[in-house]
Design a protein around this motif. Structure first.
Motif, mmCIF file in Angstrom:
data_model
loop_
_atom_site.group_PDB
_atom_site.id
_atom_site.type_symbol
_atom_site.label_atom_id
_atom_site.label_comp_id
_atom_site.label_asym_id
_atom_site.label_seq_id
_atom_site.Cartn_x
_atom_site.Cartn_y
_atom_site.Cartn_z
ATOM 1 N N LEU A 86 0.815 -1.217 0.000
ATOM 2 C CA LEU A 86 0.000 0.000 0.000
ATOM 3 C C LEU A 86 0.847 1.265 0.000
ATOM 4 N N GLN A 110 -3.261 10.569 -4.327
ATOM 5 C CA GLN A 110 -4.046 9.395 -4.678
ATOM 6 C C GLN A 110 -3.896 8.302 -3.628
ATOM 7 N N ASN A 111 -2.671 8.121 -3.133
ATOM 8 C CA ASN A 111 -2.440 7.120 -2.099
ATOM 9 C C ASN A 111 -3.184 7.471 -0.814
ATOM 10 N N ALA A 113 -5.929 9.329 -0.610
ATOM 11 C CA ALA A 113 -7.361 9.134 -0.855
ATOM 12 C C ALA A 113 -7.728 7.649 -0.817
ATOM 13 N N TYR A 114 -6.860 6.828 -1.393
ATOM 14 C CA TYR A 114 -7.103 5.385 -1.396
ATOM 15 C C TYR A 114 -7.105 4.828 0.021
ATOM 16 N N LEU A 115 -6.137 5.246 0.827
ATOM 17 C CA LEU A 115 -6.071 4.755 2.207
ATOM 18 C C LEU A 115 -7.278 5.220 3.017
ATOM 19 N N GLU A 117 -10.320 5.803 1.788
ATOM 20 C CA GLU A 117 -11.439 4.969 1.360
ATOM 21 C C GLU A 117 -11.320 3.560 1.936
ATOM 22 N N LEU A 118 -10.103 3.034 1.926
ATOM 23 C CA LEU A 118 -9.893 1.694 2.472
ATOM 24 C C LEU A 118 -10.212 1.661 3.965
#
Length: 365
Positions: A86, A110-111, A113-115, A117-118
């Motif tokens: 990740l 982006q990382n 935002a991804y984390l 959401e995760l």
């Protein structure tokens, strides 16, 4: 790896190298033309010296540029090899050009935002799993009671009609508990697809309240609780979801009022606004909620002192009610006096159904 990064570096700068060689070739051509036009003005050695010097400086510039970006390429290849991790993109920090810095910044955003959401989905999954486990635990109680009552009925026949009536009443109360538990689980599952399961129309709140009271009339009679509906109001809402919300209010009111001696009341106070909205307040005369617990009653799985005392609270009733009200565009608030009463108020804003609120919420005592 080093050869691959050098090849990529040169390929990305191929157009620049071609243009530089064309400029050098153009300059050499101009010098040769001047030599032909004015013999002796430009020596042939000077032309070769210029060409070699130009190519030398071009090579020096490419070498220096590659050396300063070599660490960036190394980190980039490392990140690709660790792409399953990740945090792989966070190792790319040896940026040199502004373009690389912008790309690195975009990857970081982006990382992040991804984390986020995760983390949100993990939290939802944890809540779901916790609720399922708690729900199963609470369903075991009425199932066990029904089983014991059935065994008792098989072992000995009731000696009087009164005993038969009490047995049937106990069985019905436990099956009602299971029905409410199943209903809560069903609505929890539907909450994820809320917009699909939505039918908005002008709804008579007083009729909705009357139907909810009729559904709980046996429990109200058994525990000497007298419901009353004051006023009328028509609001824009979803009838099924609001019925679920009111069922949570009344179930809680009965749960936390039945232990008090004497007659108690549950009052539905309805108020219609001139602009098309309205307000519904459901107040009981139960044991109330401590002031320090009020900010947390809409949190998932929060039961408070009252919930731990009764042992019947799942900590999800008011959390789900808050979630439903938010998504319907209604506001939900609570007030309480410990040992005396609790009042839950739903405010229906004009056309509030079109302003779906943020998914925040909480839960009951």
């Amino acid at each position: 790896m080093r050869g691959l990064s050098l090849a990529l570096f040169l390929r990305d700068r191929l157009l620049f190298i071609v243009m530089a060689l064309l400029i050098v070739l153009l300059a050499v051509s101009m010098l040769l033309l001047e030599r032909e036009r004015y013999p002796g003005l430009v020596e042939l050695g000077t032309v070769f010296y210029f060409m070699v010097l130009a190519l030398f400086f071009l090579g020096i510039w490419l070498a220096v540029d590659y050396v300063r970006q070599r660490a960036y390429f190394k980190q980039l290849f490392d990140a690709i090899q660790r792409s399953e991790e990740l945090q792989a993109t966070t190792i790319i920090n040896a940026t040199v050009t502004q373009e690389q810095k912008l790309v690195s910044r975009m990857l970081e955003e982006q990382n992040r935002a991804y984390l986020n959401e995760l983390g949100k989905y993990r939290r939802q999954q944890e809540l779901h799993n916790h609720f399922v486990l708690q729900w199963v635990h609470h369903m075991k109680t009425p199932v066990s009671v029904v089983d014991l009552l059935a065994q008792e009925a098989l072992q000995k026949q009731a000696s009087s009609q009164e005993e038969q009536r009490l047995l049937a009443q106990s069985l019905q109360e436990e099956t009602d508990r299971m029905t409410r538990g199943l209903e809560m689980m069903l609505f929890t599952a539907r909450l994820d697809k809320f917009e699909i399961d939505l039918h908005v129309k002008q709804t008579a709140l007083h009729e909705l309240a009357r139907n909810v009271v009729n559904a709980h009339k046996k429990l109200c009679i058994r525990h000497s609780i007298f419901p009353r509906i004051d006023g009328e109001a028509w609001v824009e809402t979803d009838e099924k979801w609001m019925t679920f919300v009111l069922n949570q209010f009344v179930s809680n009111a009965i749960k936390y009022s039945k232990s008090k001696a004497g007659a108690k009341k549950i009052v539905f106070a309805l108020e219609a606004f001139e602009n098309g909205g309205g307000k519904l307040t459901v107040s009981d005369e139960g044991i109330g909620i401590a002031a320090h617990e009020l900010p947390r009653i809409f949190d998932p799985f929060f039961t408070g002192e009252n919930g731990r005392t009764t042992g019947e609270s799942t900590g999800m009733g008011l959390y789900l009610a808050k979630q439903v009200c938010n998504r319907l565009g209604h506001s939900l608030s609570v007030s309480s006096v410990l040992g005396e009463s609790t009042a839950l108020t739903v405010t229906f804003k004009p056309r509030g159904i079109h302003l779906l609120g943020s998914h925040e919420g909480g839960e009951r005592r």
